[in-house]
Structure formats: C-alpha cells, structure tokens
Design a protein around this motif. Structure first.
Motif, PDB file in Angstrom:
ATOM      1  N   ARG C   4      44.776  37.498  48.357  1.00 28.09           N
ATOM      2  CA  ARG C   4      43.441  36.472  48.160  1.00 28.09           C
ATOM      3  C   ARG C   4      43.505  35.102  48.564  1.00 28.09           C
ATOM      4  NH1 ARG C   4      41.541  39.366  42.840  1.00 28.09           N
ATOM      5  NH2 ARG C   4      39.585  39.125  43.686  1.00 28.09           N
ATOM      6  N   LYS C   8      40.187  34.841  40.791  1.00 29.29           N
ATOM      7  CA  LYS C   8      39.059  35.357  40.498  1.00 29.29           C
ATOM      8  C   LYS C   8      38.369  33.792  39.196  1.00 29.29           C
ATOM      9  CE  LYS C   8      38.358  39.807  40.249  1.00 29.29           C
ATOM     10  NZ  LYS C   8      37.180  39.910  40.659  1.00 29.29           N
ATOM     11  N   GLU C 254      38.460  40.524  51.784  1.00 39.29           N
ATOM     12  CA  GLU C 254      37.902  39.467  50.444  1.00 39.29           C
ATOM     13  C   GLU C 254      36.231  39.032  50.801  1.00 39.29           C
ATOM     14  OE1 GLU C 254      39.465  36.238  48.212  1.00 39.29           O
ATOM     15  OE2 GLU C 254      40.948  36.705  50.270  1.00 39.29           O
ATOM     16  N   ILE C 256      33.840  36.325  49.876  1.00 43.30           N
ATOM     17  CA  ILE C 256      34.059  34.985  48.273  1.00 43.30           C
ATOM     18  C   ILE C 256      32.325  35.299  47.771  1.00 43.30           C
ATOM     19  CG2 ILE C 256      34.092  32.628  48.232  1.00 43.30           C
ATOM     20  CD1 ILE C 256      36.754  34.435  49.191  1.00 43.30           C
ATOM     21  N   ARG C 273      32.617  29.642  42.125  1.00 42.23           N
ATOM     22  CA  ARG C 273      33.345  30.755  42.644  1.00 42.23           C
ATOM     23  C   ARG C 273      34.156  31.444  42.208  1.00 42.23           C
ATOM     24  NH1 ARG C 273      34.606  25.329  44.535  1.00 42.23           N
ATOM     25  NH2 ARG C 273      37.180  25.525  43.792  1.00 42.23           N
ATOM     26  N   SER C 274      33.878  33.217  43.047  1.00 38.66           N
ATOM     27  CA  SER C 274      35.022  33.125  41.894  1.00 38.66           C
ATOM     28  C   SER C 274      34.992  35.075  43.569  1.00 38.66           C
ATOM     29  CB  SER C 274      34.608  34.409  41.464  1.00 38.66           C
ATOM     30  OG  SER C 274      35.516  35.844  40.991  1.00 38.66           O
ATOM     31  N   SER C 275      35.987  36.338  43.609  1.00 43.96           N
ATOM     32  CA  SER C 275      36.183  36.472  44.619  1.00 43.96           C
ATOM     33  C   SER C 275      36.562  38.112  44.156  1.00 43.96           C
ATOM     34  CB  SER C 275      37.225  36.557  45.739  1.00 43.96           C
ATOM     35  OG  SER C 275      37.974  36.853  44.987  1.00 43.96           O
ATOM     36  N   TYR C 276      36.039  38.714  45.237  1.00 46.58           N
ATOM     37  CA  TYR C 276      35.500  40.549  44.411  1.00 46.58           C
ATOM     38  C   TYR C 276      36.751  40.802  46.670  1.00 46.58           C
ATOM     39  CZ  TYR C 276      32.889  39.708  41.613  1.00 46.58           C
ATOM     40  OH  TYR C 276      31.954  39.361  40.143  1.00 46.58           O
TER      41      TYR C 276
END
Ligand SMILES: [K+]
Ligand SMILES: [K+]
Ligand SMILES: [K+]
Ligand SMILES: [K+]
Ligand SMILES: [K+]
Lengths: 330, 330, 330, 330
Positions: C4, C8, C254, C256, C273-276
């Motif tokens: 990624r 996270k 991804e 964002i 920020r984060s991501s899945y």
C-alpha cells in the motif's frame, strides 16, 4: 465626506452601541483586545506589569527581612541576614528588580540563612520569565498583524463602464505595490448595498446583493503580480441591467469590493476593501495600459503613476437591456 | 533569457515604478517590509536598535551622575554616588549595557541615593525586554517565511502534448522532493497570458485566460505524495483548440502554472509558480514512469532522476479541432 | 505488511531517489528542514550554536588581552587590563559565556581601558540575543507542528458496503477523540489509486481517480463533533458501479481517504490520511451506533469502544449496475 | 436545560468514552494537550520544569564540589575550589539558580580549576534557554488561541419564519461586536440533526442534513461588518417544505448553525457555533432593523440592544408546500 459604509481606504464607517456585556466579552478575549488597542496602551500595560511585579516582590522581600529582624542588626558584624545589604524598602526594591530581571549586580544577594527567601527567589524567577513570555506573545501578535499588509494594496479611484466584446462591462482595477512578496490565493468579490422593499412591504435599508466579478476572462481568482482588471459583465442577472448612464448617477447604492488572499511572506490571510459610489463610476471610460516590456533589461515595466488614469471611449449611454435589444435588431 | 513574466523558478520578472507614497506605505507595513528585506539589513537594524538604546541610556546615566555632582567627588570616600564606579562617559556606557542587557557584572551598580537613577533603571529594563521581544518577532517571522518551502517543489522543465483516451491533452508534472512532510490541501491552476484585441479595438497586451487543469482524472486538487501529472484536455473550450503543432510553436503566449497548498509542518499557505513558453512544449511526447514497487522492502520507489524525461509517441500534428472532426468521420 | 501507498496511520510508504541538488534545496529551506528532523538533532544544533559562539568570542577576548600585553602584567598592581581577572584561555572562555549568556558573576569584567573590548562586548551581546531568537523560533515551530494533532483523529479500520435508501453505498467512519477543542472547517475527500491502460496503450501504474464522498446526506464538509459516517453512493459515475462483492475482493486498488481542516486551538491547517485495500472492505455490513443520550446528566454519550464495530445485514452481492437493473424490473 | 447537542454558546454537549490508547494519543500530541488544559495546570508545569532543572543541576554541582574535596577545604585559604563559596547543598542550589536563570550575583562563581564544572556550566546555560523557549512557545500558543475570538460573535436568540418576496423563509441573525477588527472570509452554514429511519430499516439516531443558508440575496459568504440576516428559503429541497407552523413545533430536531472565518488581527481561522430547537423558532415574526444613519457625524449607527428583537407579521401558518400550491391557484 459622502455617505458611505466602507471608506475608500477600507475602514468601516460604523458606530456600535448598546452591546450587552461588552466589557466582559472583551475581557474574555483579552488577546484580541490587546492586539486591537493602540501601541501606547500596550506598552503601558507591559511597563505596569513589570513595575507592579517588582513592587509586589519588594514587599515580600521587605517582610522577609523584617520578620528575620535583619533591620535591627544592620551594624551587627556577626549577623547573617536573609539578603545581604538590604536595609530599607528602597534596597529591597532594587534587590527585587535585580533578581527578577536577572541583572544581579551582586551588591545585594540571598544568603543560605532563610528557606523562605530561597522560595521567594524561585517564585520571582518563574514569574519574571512568565511576564516576559506574555510580553513576547503580545508583541509578536501585535507586530505581525496581517491587516497592515493591505496598506500596499490599491483599488482604482474609479470604476468604469464600457464595452468589451459587445458586452457592457463595469470594471475596476486592483494592484499590489510590493514586488518582493506577493498575495497568493487572491480572490475578488463585489456586492451592492442598497435599499430594498419586499413584496410583503418589509423595508430593508441595507440589503446586500452579490455581483459577479472576474479577473479578465477568468474566474474570481486573481494572479496579482501586476495591476488586475476586474470585470463585471452587465447581463440580465446584473443589478445594473436596466440602468442607463443617467439613471446610475441618480441611484443610491454602494459597491463594496473585497480582495482576499494570503500574504506570501507570512502565510497569513488578509482582506483589502474599498467601495464605489455612483458618482465614482465613469461611464464611457477605459483604463490606460500600464505594462510595457524593456528589451534592454528583459524586464516588464509597470508604471503605477498611471494606475488611476482613464481615457474616454464611445460607449452607448442607454441601459444594457436597451443596448442588447438594439443589437439584436441590427 | 527569453521574454517571460514568470521565470522558471517562479520569480516574477517585473519592475514597478512611480508608486505614489511608496515609502510611506512601506513604513506603515513595517513588519512585511522587515520580513521582505535581506537578512543583513535585518541584523543591522537589530544591532543598531540595541546600540542606540545603550547609547541613549548612557547619556541619561551620565546626566544623572553629573547633576548629582558625582564626578566632582570621585575621590571622596564618604560620598555616596547615584551609581557606584561610574566616573566617565565610557563607564556610563558600560553600566548602561550591563544593566539593559542584564549582564550586571557588579563592578558598577545603582545605590539607593537617587530616585531618578532607580526610575531610569526601571525604564531601561522595560525597554531592554521590549527590544528583545521585537527582535524575537522579526526573527521568527523572517525565519518561518513559508515561501522557502517552494524550493523543494518542482515543475517539469517541459509541458507535453499527446493523446490520452482519444483526447489531445497538454500535460506537465509537479512534485515535492521532501518526504517527511507534505503539502496538504494542494491545488493546481493554470492560465495563459497573451495579447488580445477586443471587437471595440481595445488592445490588451497581457490578457489572462484561465484554463482547466486537473490531476489525472480528478479535479484541481492534488494528492502530492509523488510526482503528479496535471492534465489539460484540449477541447472546444480550450484556447489551444484551433492550434496545430506548428502554429503553437509560432504563437506568442506564456502558460503560468500555480500550485497552492499548506505546509504540513507549519500549517502555513504557500504558492509555487512556473511557466511554459511555446518552445518548451513538446508535441508528441509522453512522460516516463517514475514509480516502481520494491518487493523486498515493501516500499514504493520514486526515481526523481527521471522526473523531466520524456519519450516520443505517435501524435497527430494537426489541431485538436481538425483531429476530432477527422475522428468523427472514421 | 500489505502492498500500500498510504499506511493505515497516514504515513506515506515512499522512498525518493536521485533528487537533483537535494542537499542544496534542503539547505535553502533550512527552516522546514529543522522542523522536520528529529528533536535530538535540533537540540544538538542549538547546543553547538551556543558553544561555538562562546568559543569564537573566547578567542577574540584572548587576542584582545594578549595584544594589550595583559598576560605579561598579571602581577602588576598598577596595571589596568582590558578585562579584569582574565589570565588564560580558560578564564577567557568563562568570561565569554558569562558575558554572552548574561550570567555576569562579576569576578571577571570589562574595564574602560580598551575600546576594542567594549566593541566586542557589544557585538557579543547582540549575537547572544540573536542566537536565542533563532532558538525560540525553531523551538516554537517544532513544538507547534500541527501534524501531531492528527494523532487524535481516527478512521475506521474497515470500510463497508450496504444499502441505504435503495442505493448501494460504500461507507467509512472518522472521529476526533479530543473534546476540549475541535477540528473546524473539516472536509473529507477520497480517491482510488489503481493501474490504468489508455486507449493509446500508455500504462499508468498509479492512476488517481477522485470519488464522491459525503457526510451523511450533506456535502464533503464534516461537522466533526462525534463520529461521522462518510458515504460514497455507488452510482453510474462510481468506479465500483460494475463490481460485484466477489470482483471487488479480487481487484487491485487502494482507496486513499483524506480529512482536512483547521485545529480550533491554534488556527492551523492539518490533514489526516488513511487507506482501505479491497480486503478491508466489508460487503454486507453496517456500523454500530455510538451515540446515546443520558437523561440524568443531559449529555450525549459517545462510546468509542465500539467505533470499529460492525454487524452483518442482508445486502445483494451483485454489482450496483445489476442490482439497479433488477430493481427497475421489480 | 433542553436536550441539545450544541449549546447556545457553541459548546458541544458530549461525553466521549472508552477511547483506545487515549493517554498515549494525548501525550503524542503534547502541544495541543497543553494548549487545551486550564491555565493553572500550565503554570504548574512551567514552575515545576524550572524548579526540577534547578534541583537537578544542584545535585550535579554538589557532586562536582564533593568529588573535588571542596567541602573538606572550606577553611583552606590557599585552596581553589571548583565553585567559589559553595559549601552546602543550599548554596549549591542557590548557585544553580543563579547560573541557569542568569542572575549571577557573583557571591558564588565558577573558577578555572575544574573542566567538569565548566562543562556543566555550559550544559546548564543551554538547558536554561531551552526551557525558556518551550515556555515562550506554550504561552504564545495558549495566549493566542483563536477560539476566544468567538466570545464577541453572536447569533440571534431565535430563528424566525416569515415571507420574503412570496417565499417562506427561515432566518436568523449573526453579528460581531468588535469594531476595530473584523472576521474576514466569513461563511455561514447550517444543518439539521434529526432521527432518520432508512428504507432498509436502519435507525440513524443523529442524521445530519445540510440546508442552504445565504446572506441576504447573496451566497454563503458573509460581509460581517454589521448584523447579517441569514436566509434559508423553504423550497421543495428544504426539509421544512412539508411542515406547518404547528407541525414544526412538535418535531424533534436541532438546527446547528456555524460561522467560519479568519480573524483579521491575527490571520487565524475560527468557528462560532450555535443551535436552534423547534421551540426557538418564531413563526410569523420579523427582525427589527438595527442600522440607522447619523447625518451630523456621517456615521452609520448599529443599535445592538435590539439585536434579538422581533415583531409579528401576517404569515400563513400552513406548510410551504400548501402555501405555494394555493398561490398557484390565486
Ligand atoms: K546577570
Ligand atoms: K556580580
Ligand atoms: K541575565
Ligand atoms: K536574560
Ligand atoms: K551579575
């Protein structure tokens, strides 16, 4: 002075009365109050802050020496006082300022005799630094107020009305006289303050109407490196659509123009304001060009001496509505 | 150096002349003026501020001692002077700096004899702290100017024109070489400066035309963690719609590109600028890919050495208008 | 650790290489460099700044005393040195630090004998304050970095997909664990990073696609006083429109997610920020409710222990496209 | 106190529980934690920081003197100690504070005898300045918190519903009681918090619905120099479209109103909040006019004493939907 809400220099011509709990609100936001008042009052507050603290600790030092019977043993060679060479309130005051301000000449100093003297010395030291910290904070905020930056932003003295690509346009100019730093993220807006009566009969004395204002052919964002011409196209959405040159002169309204952006040097936001009354709008004028290119130095030259200059051009004196109707016949 | 308004590094190529009340405006906004000038002048102003205040108070101290006849009693053992061991202007100056700067060696010190000496000592102490506060303010503002952050933001040396999903696109790249802090809330914009003649015959030498610029397929907001490709689709709204490759090369215009955002480390706003002349636009080129994935470390690798690299691709040399017309036949 | 770009916790998983003139760019923006490096290096730089200046001025003092022949007259009672009680480099160093740091014990002090000594004393005093000002500036900027505030902002561990008013929606949650100050002007945005191949055959490995993300039924602005649910409606404009539950799990992309706003306490801008990844999206789940009302205290209670909790709900596993088509039959 | 999320003064009525790693997150963002706590705790932390450092260095000085056998040679005239006149822990403590705080009376001072003493003197000097820098930073941030500025921003006590140009409108007022500095870039927004049940049966207890709110006839941007009337037109998009006067009174919802802008004095962003419950909405009322013009001074006069005043007007009590349908017949 003509009747207007926003003065030409951006100051707001208002008197606010009967504010509930005004003093309390001002004290709760002490920081902004201190930043808004004049420098001379700030300096007075600072000086008083120091002097009162010096005096306050002077009393403490005097009391410590008094309660330790130091004043009764001034001539006693074998006596160890709490503080050396303090023998009156005056010398206590001198010792207080020498300690708190950290001058510390040494003619007066604490001995190891009294724990309470050492304790007060510690407290005074912390208090001294704290007062300095507050002073740095207020001075920095006062010093770096971003609204001063708008001293070097200018709006043209007049707005103009003329044709641009078959459209009647109302225009004005803005510029920034500094050249080592710029206003970034600049955007312009305009609104009209005028009297309005609703269909229900409500009289709104100062009703705000937003009007579109763009930078050349762009949007409301302005790349403010040299004088920018801001254009309001008088179309059917415009409040000026039905006004002829003569009618505009007789109307009672005020155009408020606002430039907002960020100061490049400090990253702070500012707002510059100005206004135009009907008498300041020149119908049938055009702004002079200011920018020329110097071949020898490879620089663009901006002549601000001509910033407010205009010249006359043939422009229909009728309303935009009549003009566009006429155009559609022809 | 080619004829351009904004240099490649973002500096603005202007000379501003004949500004009405320029000095007065600069002085009213002293803070921005101090932040904008070079460091050496700042340091000189600071040094002079201290030295002049030391000298000013020296004169006061000398006058106090003189009016108290201290200089006539230097050898009088029983005499108590206002300030001990001050017997010339030089020692008055030394006492002034020792007091204001709080060095306070103690070879010279105030006695309790003269109220005016104690008063001047209080005033000098407050003035000393105040000068320091001003100095902290100017140094901090000067130090934290956010425009320096744009030293680590880069625009590609060239813009390119090529096809992307059947559309002719003009593209350029931007990136941020820092990796411990980012530019947040980044947005990009572009505009063309070119000569324009209106239907009424007005010649506008430097007319600004906004052009759409987006981040990949998104909007003008840029997630600037690695090099971003900014895309202007040459559609019927674009000023380049009617230009062929050859015509573009001959045109006289300048594309100004602007990146605005907030520095993550300090929360301040910045703007980075650059420009492209027709000669810097490579028709029929494509940017090299910079990002690869390192399986062994689980990191993405960005090779900035290739940031400006391009390679040729088959691209129609005719105008977007002609190309789209041709496409609709086929 | 899965593949990624954004971790996270919001850190960016990049390695930047081959940056042209990297050191020079970092030095030109010394302020941001100092703010970005670790505290221990900052403290080392400060300590070295002081110590080197003390040493530098020590050499000057030693030279002044040496050239005035003070070291040859240490035992000469009638001799007046430039600086009292300096008779070696060690005592010159002690005098330097006592003077610059304004400790000024007084065992060593300048006399009125040498103008050059008084001049160096003035210079050292100004330099001392200047170093302190720089140090205050760097410490304040370092201390007030706004990105630390995002330590108390959280994104939900998973995103979910379920129906809301007959629309398939992708949702996630954000919250702020502080309650004495808030994030104001908060706005949320989301984008997908995925591989794309254009019709011309260009392979773009990391292509950014913006996706609409709204706060409940509002817009992208978030009133972040308690956990907010951010909703992306999977309509025909959505990149997920054609994906079934199974296909989404197999895709490589991804998401964002970015929250931007201003810290109420300091007025500074921040970004969290984060991501899945596809594996972190729970199809057919719904978030638990967190907010309840306490009748006895009149307070709303937010149970953050359940922030990441979900429960299963009946949700079609086919694509939004198929589901909406099916709905239009029924 | 009625059941509400946002109190009339803008405070948020929440209790946050079970936050995972709460202490750790608060410590990682120490700066915001320090800015958020009460002044008395800040001052305690500062005082302790100084006192503990003084004590810590006291121990070091005592150890240096002890290991140099200075305490065994207090009466030895020819003995040169590391520090003059330190002969107990008390005098070591006094010497520590005199050195670190730069008071430096001179009754105690370092000699040239011990390199370790000079080293500790250098370290203590650097530490002293560092603690002061931290203190300046925290005090400045604490002092300049922009949320205090909202003490001088007011929302009207009630919202009103009445007709304006044949449209039913919900209105409220906002104003700024300061007149030497303004809120610039001000924008207003409003949303409703209410219970919602989706078609899938999900019960969302506190669902946020954005509602349009404009300044007079403009947009959401407010020129906040005098009381502004914010207007929400109850059209078919409005959540109030189907509500009659009576039904609105019985509904359970909360209108959150938010004013965001930048403080002109400091360039910082702020947010002012308030709320209206159904019982605070006056159907069939109109706000009194506050602004009048003083011919003698050329000033506009704003009477804040009447800011919350309303008077009744004929207004249909049925829903906007019914009223507009009725209007289209007539
Ligand atoms: K001192
Ligand atoms: K001394
Ligand atoms: K001192
Ligand atoms: K000091
Ligand atoms: K001293």
């Amino acid at each position: 002075i003509k009747k207007r809400v926003v003065l030409k220099n951006g100051n707001v011509n208002l008197c606010k009365e009967h504010i509930d709990k005004r003093s309390k609100r001002y004290l709760q936001d002490l920081f902004t109050t201190m930043v808004d008042i004049q420098w001379r009052w700030n300096l007075l507050v600072f000086a008083m802050g120091f002097i009162l603290s010096w005096l306050g600790f002077s009393v403490l030092w005097w009391l410590i020496c008094f309660s330790h019977s130091d004043f009764n043993n001034l001539d006693n060679e074998s006596w160890t006082p709490c503080v050396k060479n303090v023998h009156s309130f005056t010398s206590a005051f001198l010792f207080s300022i020498e300690t708190q301000h950290t001058i510390g000449y040494g003619s007066r100093y604490t001995t190891e005799e009294c724990p309470e003297a050492i304790f007060v010395m510690c407290m005074q030291s912390v208090v001294g630094v704290m007062i300095q910290c507050f002073m740095v904070g207020f001075v920095f905020a006062k010093l770096s107020r971003p609204q001063k930056r708008s001293q070097t932003l200018m709006f043209s003295r007049n707005a103009i009305v003329c044709l641009r690509d078959t459209k009647l346009c109302l225009m004005f100019r803005i510029c920034d006289v500094r050249n080592r730093s710029h206003i970034i993220g600049a955007s312009v807006s305009a609104q009209i303050i005028s009297r309005k009566v609703t269909q229900e009969g409500e009289v709104i004395s100062y009703y705000h109407t937003h009007i579109d204002a763009n930078f050349d052919s762009s949007d409301a964002n302005v790349f403010l490196i040299w004088p920018a011409t801001i254009v309001h196209i008088i179309d059917e959405k415009s409040p000026f659509f039905n006004m002829s040159s003569e009618e505009m002169m007789r109307e009672k309204f005020e155009i408020i123009v606002i430039l907002e952006g960020t100061i490049e040097s400090t990253g702070q936001s500012i707002q510059a304001r100005s206004s135009y009354l009907p008498s300041e709008i020149l119908w049938g004028h055009r702004f002079e060009q200011l920018v020329s290119y110097r071949r020898e130095s490879g620089e663009y030259r901006v002549d601000y001496g001509r910033f407010n200059n205009t010249y006359e051009v043939d422009t229909p004196l009728c309303s935009a509505k009549d003009y566009y109707e006429y155009q559609s016949f022809v």
